[in-house]
Design a protein around this motif. Structure first.
Motif, PDB file in Angstrom:
ATOM      1  N   GLY A 132       3.266  16.017 -12.329  1.00  0.00           N
ATOM      2  CA  GLY A 132       2.162  16.596 -13.309  1.00  0.00           C
ATOM      3  C   GLY A 132       1.222  15.344 -13.843  1.00  0.00           C
ATOM      4  O   GLY A 132       0.338  15.752 -14.567  1.00  0.00           O
ATOM      5  N   ARG A 133       1.448  14.276 -13.360  1.00  0.00           N
ATOM      6  CA  ARG A 133       0.575  12.965 -13.952  1.00  0.00           C
ATOM      7  C   ARG A 133      -0.214  12.793 -13.150  1.00  0.00           C
ATOM      8  O   ARG A 133      -0.514  11.603 -12.455  1.00  0.00           O
ATOM      9  N   HIS A 134      -1.349  13.426 -13.253  1.00  0.00           N
ATOM     10  CA  HIS A 134      -2.424  13.433 -11.944  1.00  0.00           C
ATOM     11  C   HIS A 134      -3.310  12.048 -12.503  1.00  0.00           C
ATOM     12  O   HIS A 134      -3.828  11.422 -11.492  1.00  0.00           O
ATOM     13  N   ALA A 135      -3.492  12.060 -13.531  1.00  0.00           N
ATOM     14  CA  ALA A 135      -4.567  10.836 -14.036  1.00  0.00           C
ATOM     15  C   ALA A 135      -4.018   9.615 -13.362  1.00  0.00           C
ATOM     16  O   ALA A 135      -4.820   8.611 -12.961  1.00  0.00           O
ATOM     17  N   GLU A 136      -2.738   9.429 -13.753  1.00  0.00           N
ATOM     18  CA  GLU A 136      -2.301   8.134 -13.307  1.00  0.00           C
ATOM     19  C   GLU A 136      -1.896   7.947 -11.776  1.00  0.00           C
ATOM     20  O   GLU A 136      -2.163   7.051 -11.129  1.00  0.00           O
ATOM     21  N   ALA A 137      -1.852   9.186 -11.166  1.00  0.00           N
ATOM     22  CA  ALA A 137      -1.962   9.111  -9.591  1.00  0.00           C
ATOM     23  C   ALA A 137      -3.309   8.836  -9.428  1.00  0.00           C
ATOM     24  O   ALA A 137      -3.450   8.036  -8.157  1.00  0.00           O
ATOM     25  N   ILE A 138      -4.302   9.304  -9.895  1.00  0.00           N
ATOM     26  CA  ILE A 138      -5.837   8.885  -9.378  1.00  0.00           C
ATOM     27  C   ILE A 138      -5.832   7.424  -9.471  1.00  0.00           C
ATOM     28  O   ILE A 138      -6.647   6.835  -8.697  1.00  0.00           O
ATOM     29  N   GLU A 139      -5.472   7.025 -10.680  1.00  0.00           N
ATOM     30  CA  GLU A 139      -5.629   5.640 -10.809  1.00  0.00           C
ATOM     31  C   GLU A 139      -4.904   4.602  -9.821  1.00  0.00           C
ATOM     32  O   GLU A 139      -5.462   3.485  -9.600  1.00  0.00           O
ATOM     33  N   ARG A 140      -3.897   5.163  -9.141  1.00  0.00           N
ATOM     34  CA  ARG A 140      -3.300   4.227  -8.192  1.00  0.00           C
ATOM     35  C   ARG A 140      -4.113   4.436  -6.693  1.00  0.00           C
ATOM     36  O   ARG A 140      -4.199   3.377  -5.998  1.00  0.00           O
ATOM     37  N   ASP A 170       1.028  -1.183  -0.176  1.00  0.00           N
ATOM     38  CA  ASP A 170       0.110   0.018   0.027  1.00  0.00           C
ATOM     39  C   ASP A 170       1.070   1.255  -0.127  1.00  0.00           C
ATOM     40  O   ASP A 170       0.729   2.101  -0.730  1.00  0.00           O
ATOM     41  N   TRP A 171       1.972   1.262   0.814  1.00  0.00           N
ATOM     42  CA  TRP A 171       2.827   2.415   1.034  1.00  0.00           C
ATOM     43  C   TRP A 171       3.670   2.643  -0.605  1.00  0.00           C
ATOM     44  O   TRP A 171       3.853   3.865  -0.827  1.00  0.00           O
ATOM     45  N   GLN A 172       3.667   1.699  -1.054  1.00  0.00           N
ATOM     46  CA  GLN A 172       4.509   1.806  -2.364  1.00  0.00           C
ATOM     47  C   GLN A 172       3.574   2.254  -3.492  1.00  0.00           C
ATOM     48  O   GLN A 172       4.002   3.372  -4.210  1.00  0.00           O
ATOM     49  N   GLN A 173       2.325   2.011  -3.231  1.00  0.00           N
ATOM     50  CA  GLN A 173       1.112   2.672  -4.253  1.00  0.00           C
ATOM     51  C   GLN A 173       1.116   3.923  -3.981  1.00  0.00           C
ATOM     52  O   GLN A 173       1.152   4.785  -4.847  1.00  0.00           O
ATOM     53  N   ILE A 174       1.030   4.376  -2.530  1.00  0.00           N
ATOM     54  CA  ILE A 174       1.055   5.696  -2.206  1.00  0.00           C
ATOM     55  C   ILE A 174       2.119   6.609  -2.582  1.00  0.00           C
ATOM     56  O   ILE A 174       1.965   7.808  -3.338  1.00  0.00           O
ATOM     57  N   ASN A 175       3.116   6.062  -2.281  1.00  0.00           N
ATOM     58  CA  ASN A 175       4.612   6.732  -2.743  1.00  0.00           C
ATOM     59  C   ASN A 175       4.684   7.023  -4.128  1.00  0.00           C
ATOM     60  O   ASN A 175       5.135   8.023  -5.064  1.00  0.00           O
ATOM     61  N   ILE A 194      -8.054   3.188   2.793  1.00  0.00           N
ATOM     62  CA  ILE A 194      -6.806   3.388   3.324  1.00  0.00           C
ATOM     63  C   ILE A 194      -6.638   4.817   3.346  1.00  0.00           C
ATOM     64  O   ILE A 194      -6.590   5.792   2.557  1.00  0.00           O
ATOM     65  N   PRO A 195      -6.407   5.231   4.759  1.00  0.00           N
ATOM     66  CA  PRO A 195      -6.236   6.965   4.836  1.00  0.00           C
ATOM     67  C   PRO A 195      -5.529   7.725   4.326  1.00  0.00           C
ATOM     68  O   PRO A 195      -6.057   8.943   3.682  1.00  0.00           O
ATOM     69  N   PRO A 196      -4.383   7.348   3.953  1.00  0.00           N
ATOM     70  CA  PRO A 196      -3.217   8.386   2.962  1.00  0.00           C
ATOM     71  C   PRO A 196      -3.927   8.399   1.610  1.00  0.00           C
ATOM     72  O   PRO A 196      -3.675   9.361   0.973  1.00  0.00           O
ATOM     73  N   ALA A 197      -4.530   7.391   1.266  1.00  0.00           N
ATOM     74  CA  ALA A 197      -5.129   7.428  -0.309  1.00  0.00           C
ATOM     75  C   ALA A 197      -6.092   8.637  -0.228  1.00  0.00           C
ATOM     76  O   ALA A 197      -6.456   9.381  -1.290  1.00  0.00           O
ATOM     77  N   TYR A 198      -6.969   8.672   0.823  1.00  0.00           N
ATOM     78  CA  TYR A 198      -8.209   9.563   0.842  1.00  0.00           C
ATOM     79  C   TYR A 198      -7.482  10.986   0.991  1.00  0.00           C
ATOM     80  O   TYR A 198      -7.881  11.974   0.454  1.00  0.00           O
ATOM     81  N   TYR A 199      -6.370  11.061   1.886  1.00  0.00           N
ATOM     82  CA  TYR A 199      -5.678  12.228   2.053  1.00  0.00           C
ATOM     83  C   TYR A 199      -5.200  13.078   0.802  1.00  0.00           C
ATOM     84  O   TYR A 199      -5.108  14.143   0.450  1.00  0.00           O
ATOM     85  N   GLU A 200      -4.334  11.918  -0.022  1.00  0.00           N
ATOM     86  CA  GLU A 200      -3.719  12.437  -1.142  1.00  0.00           C
ATOM     87  C   GLU A 200      -4.925  12.858  -2.169  1.00  0.00           C
ATOM     88  O   GLU A 200      -4.743  14.129  -2.796  1.00  0.00           O
ATOM     89  N   MET A 201      -5.805  12.086  -2.271  1.00  0.00           N
ATOM     90  CA  MET A 201      -6.860  12.418  -3.481  1.00  0.00           C
ATOM     91  C   MET A 201      -7.875  13.792  -2.754  1.00  0.00           C
ATOM     92  O   MET A 201      -8.080  14.897  -3.703  1.00  0.00           O
ATOM     93  N   ALA A 202      -7.815  14.089  -1.623  1.00  0.00           N
ATOM     94  CA  ALA A 202      -8.393  15.252  -1.271  1.00  0.00           C
ATOM     95  C   ALA A 202      -7.523  16.539  -1.519  1.00  0.00           C
ATOM     96  O   ALA A 202      -7.981  17.535  -1.824  1.00  0.00           O
ATOM     97  N   LYS A 203      -6.189  16.166  -1.445  1.00  0.00           N
ATOM     98  CA  LYS A 203      -5.077  17.445  -1.904  1.00  0.00           C
ATOM     99  C   LYS A 203      -5.640  17.861  -3.072  1.00  0.00           C
ATOM    100  O   LYS A 203      -5.388  18.900  -3.396  1.00  0.00           O
ATOM    101  N   ALA A 252       2.028   7.200  -6.338  1.00  0.00           N
ATOM    102  CA  ALA A 252       1.103   8.441  -6.789  1.00  0.00           C
ATOM    103  C   ALA A 252       1.540   9.717  -6.425  1.00  0.00           C
ATOM    104  O   ALA A 252       1.599  10.713  -7.161  1.00  0.00           O
ATOM    105  N   GLN A 253       2.295   9.655  -5.239  1.00  0.00           N
ATOM    106  CA  GLN A 253       2.921  11.031  -4.976  1.00  0.00           C
ATOM    107  C   GLN A 253       3.888  11.669  -5.956  1.00  0.00           C
ATOM    108  O   GLN A 253       4.126  12.594  -6.431  1.00  0.00           O
ATOM    109  N   GLU A 254       4.561  10.580  -6.341  1.00  0.00           N
ATOM    110  CA  GLU A 254       5.626  10.893  -7.393  1.00  0.00           C
ATOM    111  C   GLU A 254       4.980  11.302  -8.654  1.00  0.00           C
ATOM    112  O   GLU A 254       5.546  12.400  -9.370  1.00  0.00           O
ATOM    113  N   PHE A 255       3.939  10.593  -9.166  1.00  0.00           N
ATOM    114  CA  PHE A 255       3.114  11.095 -10.376  1.00  0.00           C
ATOM    115  C   PHE A 255       2.657  12.199 -10.289  1.00  0.00           C
ATOM    116  O   PHE A 255       2.511  13.165 -10.980  1.00  0.00           O
ATOM    117  N   ILE A 256       2.127  12.652  -9.134  1.00  0.00           N
ATOM    118  CA  ILE A 256       1.608  14.043  -8.591  1.00  0.00           C
ATOM    119  C   ILE A 256       2.736  15.085  -8.693  1.00  0.00           C
ATOM    120  O   ILE A 256       2.432  16.149  -9.362  1.00  0.00           O
TER     121      ILE A 256
END
Length: 892
Positions: free
Chosen positions: A77-85, A63-68, A94-103, A70-74
């Motif tokens: 500027g590759r936001h669509a790929e980040a959202i896909e993750r 899970d942390w790998q996917q979140i990390n 998973i709380p950090p996923a909600y947090y990244e999407m909220a931002k 997604a952060q790299e994609f963001i």
């Protein structure tokens, strides 16, 4: 990136859980803060999941790998790929996923900005404890503080900030401290805890905390005033910012410049302020270049400031374009350059600057007003219609563009634009006044908090312009505007107390308010107060009044010059001094005050009446139209000079040829007898210029066919605007025309309306005429005995012989009014004494009838009466009165 957490021992975890459950159930009184402070809020039931104790979310290594990732994609500027993750992780809560999407939703990255959705996602992120709970709480608190996407809620924001602080988010400490420093509507102040939070942050050299503590210990701060501590914090802030600035932080450079501003926390140092702003600009901060230019303008180097502003404007800085345009119109900064100012302001308008719209709109209106003032033939102040026509010809493009710009700004709720539009439509200068529209603009400007709009709205309520007159509402608005720094509101309110019309007369309060306005720098208040000391209603203070008026006059107030000139001319309060009167009135005339010319003519006439006719002749020979007209009248009336009809006509003709409207009217009337065509031409010219006397005489001549071919229709059209303006004689002539069907179709209702207007305006003949018609139901009007009797009585009591004769006959006959021989005889006697022929006839007939001679010849009765009255008029009339009012004699 699995988080390693040291577990609590069982007793400690159980104790913490029980304490939190007690709080959430409402049994406890302690807030969530870890500080020992009074409670600030309780957790609303619907948000308990955000704060309650629950097991920490299980987040695996994958899970942390996917979140990390997604952060790299963001970051890339590759936001669509980040959202896909992130979406699969959110599906598993998973709380950090909600947090990244909220931002992403909060910032509008990869998706349209949606603060409501961001708030929902932040809420899901903090339902289970995790490493991001504190930061998500802080971000969610910001949304609730601002009411951004959610309803503003200080209580909930406090709880979220408190939780963020407990979670170790250091950035939340100064934010929570700011909320607690002075409190709000939902959260009470807690200065002790705020100070602790700020001091913890200040210990880390957090700039916001250092700044807040410096201000808090300064004058008017929320902590104990301590200049030395305030200085220490400000100095530390300066060092922190300087370190960051040396590292290239342009934001720190700009904040440093602010520290050295006149209202900054450190000394006012223009050179340092300029230095840091220029360095920020050189480092690529384009906004700083404009701010540096502004700082130089204020710091006494306008040339350099203009250069920097122009450079910033050339780089596309819209604010710099606006400030540059404003500076180029300011005479205090050097020679004005209106064309360049317009060019930059138009560019800023094109870029969407609301401030530029307001500045350019106001500048165009000022330019149009100045053009109107500089017209070759000044328009009299009492002829707004003529002023409008002249100005419309001179400046319609500028005025139209100004209105367009101000309305654009008003659509975006720019309060100053609303205030300008209100002022424009209240006046009758550049556009026809529309008071109701003006008040609508002013109401909106007032609601947005602009003091000038509030002041104008208050004045409108006092005057009843665009709204029903409401003195109390006007008073309250002017007080509010004064409290917001509008010195002229103090003056308007002071004037209103001294006038005692819209609000109760209160000279003590009026004097005090005018004094306050004077102290606040309102030059017109000097004039108002000075005039009140000279002419009332304040207790007479000639020397004080003169000093105030002279101060205002030296400051350029033309009306103050007029008041001084009149006071010296009249000599009732100040010593009579026609030289001083001429001095001040000449200055007022040169300054363009509309009433100065008329007052100056009065001085010249008095000089002529005192034998100094040369002064008046000199003024007339210099080409002053008013002096020419006045000299012509002086020769006509023999005032100060021997009467000379030829000289009178010559000077009046010269005044008429010079454009003097009153002279045109007088000469025109004079020529109707000898040269009707030219007389008519002059009267028409004066009438077209708005001279009511000329309109009246011309309309009457056309209506009756006197000295020119009758044109009753045109006569009615000429008289109508004069009557509508309140002239009773014009109204009487119109009423008679509608009665007789002369030039218009006979219309009893309109006849009654015009005659009633004339009667209400004080025209006795109209009162008598209308009263007779209503009393007897003549001329197609319905009978109204009560109204007719009232009008006749008013006119008779003011000495109108026709009204007296009518009432006398009616009281003697007793047909429409109750018979009252004595009262009838009284009225007939009054009319007869004024030579009223029908009153004399009525007296003679009544006398003969009372003596049993009803069939006597009327001519014989009149001859008899003439003989009696010629012998001894008073005695004969008194004898008749006694006979007619003696019931026994009447019965015989």
């Amino acid at each position: 990136m699995t988080r390693i957490r040291t577990p609590l021992s069982t007793p400690s975890r159980l104790t913490a859980s029980l304490a939190l459950l007690a709080l959430l159930s409402g049994c406890g009184s302690a807030g969530l803060s870890t500080d020992t402070a009074q409670p600030q809020a309780e957790v609303p039931a619907e948000y308990r999941d955000w704060f309650g104790w629950r097991p920490e979310a299980e987040i695996g290594g994958d899970d942390w790998q996917q979140i990390n990732r997604a952060q790299e994609f963001i970051a890339e500027g590759r936001h669509a790929e980040a959202i896909e993750r992130l979406e699969p992780l959110m599906a598993r809560h998973i709380p950090p996923a909600y947090y990244e999407m909220a931002k992403l939703h909060d910032a509008g990255q990869g998706v349209e900005r949606d603060p409501a959705e961001a708030a929902r996602l932040y809420g899901r992120a903090i339902e289970r404890p995790s490493t991001i709970r504190g930061q998500a709480s802080l971000n969610l608190a910001e949304l609730y503080l601002a009411g951004d996407g959610v309803e503003q809620d200080e209580r909930l924001a406090f709880l979220l900030l408190d939780q963020a602080v407990k979670e170790g988010v250091e950035r939340a400490e100064p934010r929570l401290a700011a909320l607690l420093a002075e409190g709000g509507e939902q959260i009470g102040p807690d200065p002790e805890r705020a100070q602790r939070l700020y001091e913890r942050a200040a210990g880390r050299d957090e700039p916001n905390a250092l700044e807040a503590l410096a201000e808090a210990h300064g004058p008017g701060g929320w902590l104990e005033t301590d200049p030395q501590r305030a200085r220490d914090y400000a100095t530390r802030l300066g060092r922190v910012l300087e370190t960051r600035a040396e590292g290239g932080d342009t934001g720190a450079m700009r904040r440093l410049a602010g520290l050295y501003a006149p209202d900054g926390l450190l000394d006012d140092r223009p050179e340092l302020r300029q230095e840091w702003l220029v360095r920020a600009a050189d480092a690529g901060d384009e906004d700083a270049l404009g701010h540096a230019g502004t700082a130089l303008l204020r710091g006494g180097d306008p040339r350099q400031g203009m250069q920097l502003l122009e450079e910033a404007a050339g780089r596309g800085d819209v604010d710099a374009m606006t400030r540059l345009g404003q500076a180029l119109l300011d005479p205090d900064l050097g020679p004005t350059r209106p064309a360049d100012a317009t060019r930059w302001l138009e560019a800023a308008v094109e870029a969407g600057s609301v401030d530029a719209m307001v500045l350019l709109g106001a500048a165009l209106l000022e330019e149009a007003e100045e053009q109107a003032r500089l017209m070759d033939e000044p328009v009299p102040a009492d002829q707004p219609g003529a002023a409008l026509a002249a100005n419309a010809l001179a400046t319609p493009p500028e005025v139209a563009r100004a209105i367009e710009l101000l309305e654009q700004a008003a659509e975006q709720d720019a309060p100053l634009a609303l205030a300008h539009l209100g002022a424009l439509y209240l006046d009758d200068g550049l556009v026809p006044s529309q008071p109701w529209l003006a008040v609508d603009y002013l109401e909106r400007g007032h609601e947005l908090g602009h003091p000038w709009a509030t002041q104008q709205l208050g004045a409108a309520y006092l005057e009843g312009r665009g709204v029903p007159a409401d003195g109390r509402r006007g008073e309250a608005l002017l007080i509010e505007a004064a409290e917001q720094g509008q010195a002229s509101a103090l003056r308007l309110l002071g004037d209103a107390y001294l006038e005692g019309e819209a609000i109760p007369f209160n000279p003590v309060r009026g004097e005090a308010l005018l004094e306050q306005a004077v102290e606040a720098g309102d030059s017109a208040a000097l004039t108002a107060l000075g005039e009140a000391y000279l002419t009332g209603p304040l207790e007479e203070q000639p020397q004080r009044g003169r000093a105030l008026l002279e101060q205002a006059a030296h400051a350029g107030d033309a009306y103050a010059m007029v008041v001084l000139g009149r006071a010296y001319r009249e000599g009732s309060v100040l010593p009579r001094d026609l030289d001083e009167a001429s001095h001040w009135l000449s200055r007022a005339r040169d300054a363009g005050h509309a009433s100065a010319e008329e007052a100056m003519v009065g001085v010249n006439r008095e000089r002529g009446a005192q034998g100094d006719i040369n002064a008046l002749i000199a003024a007339a020979e210099e080409g002053h139209p008013g002096a020419m007209a006045d000299l012509g009248r002086a020769f006509r009336d023999g005032e100060g000079v021997q009467a000379n009809p030829e000289a009178s006509r010559a000077w009046l003709e010269r005044a008429a040829n010079a454009g003097h409207t009153g002279a045109r009217a007088e000469v025109g009337e004079m020529l109707l007898e000898s040269d009707p065509e030219r007389g008519l031409t002059l009267l028409q010219g004066a009438a077209e210029a708005g001279h009511d006397g000329a309109r009246l005489r011309l309309g009457e001549a056309l209506l009756r066919g006197e000295h020119l071919e009758q044109d009753a229709e045109q006569g009615v059209a000429t008289l109508r605007p004069v009557a509508e303006a309140g002239n009773p004689h014009a109204a009487r002539l119109l009423g008679q025309a509608y009665l007789e069907g002369n030039g218009v179709e006979a219309d009893p209702a309109q006849a009654a309306e015009w005659l009633d207007q004339a009667a209400q305006s004080g025209d006795l003949s109209s009162r008598a005429n209308l009263g007779r018609i209503l009393l007897r139901g003549e001329e197609g009007m319905p009978e109204d005995i009560e109204r007719g009797q009232a009008l006749l009585t008013e006119a008779a009591d003011e000495g109108h012989p026709g009204a007296q004769a009518t009432l006398g006959r009616e009281y003697l006959h007793g047909e429409r009014l109750e018979r009252d021989s004595r009262r009838g005889a009284d009225y007939l006697l009054q009319a007869a004494r004024q030579g009223h022929s029908s009153a004399r006839l009525a007296l003679a007939e009544a006398y003969l009838e009372a003596n049993g001679l009803e069939s006597a010849n009327r001519e014989q009765a009149l001859l008899w009466l003439e003989e009696v009255m010629e012998a001894d008029s008073d005695m004969a009339l008194e004898t008749l009165h006694d006979l007619l009012s003696d019931d026994l004699a009447a019965a015989q």
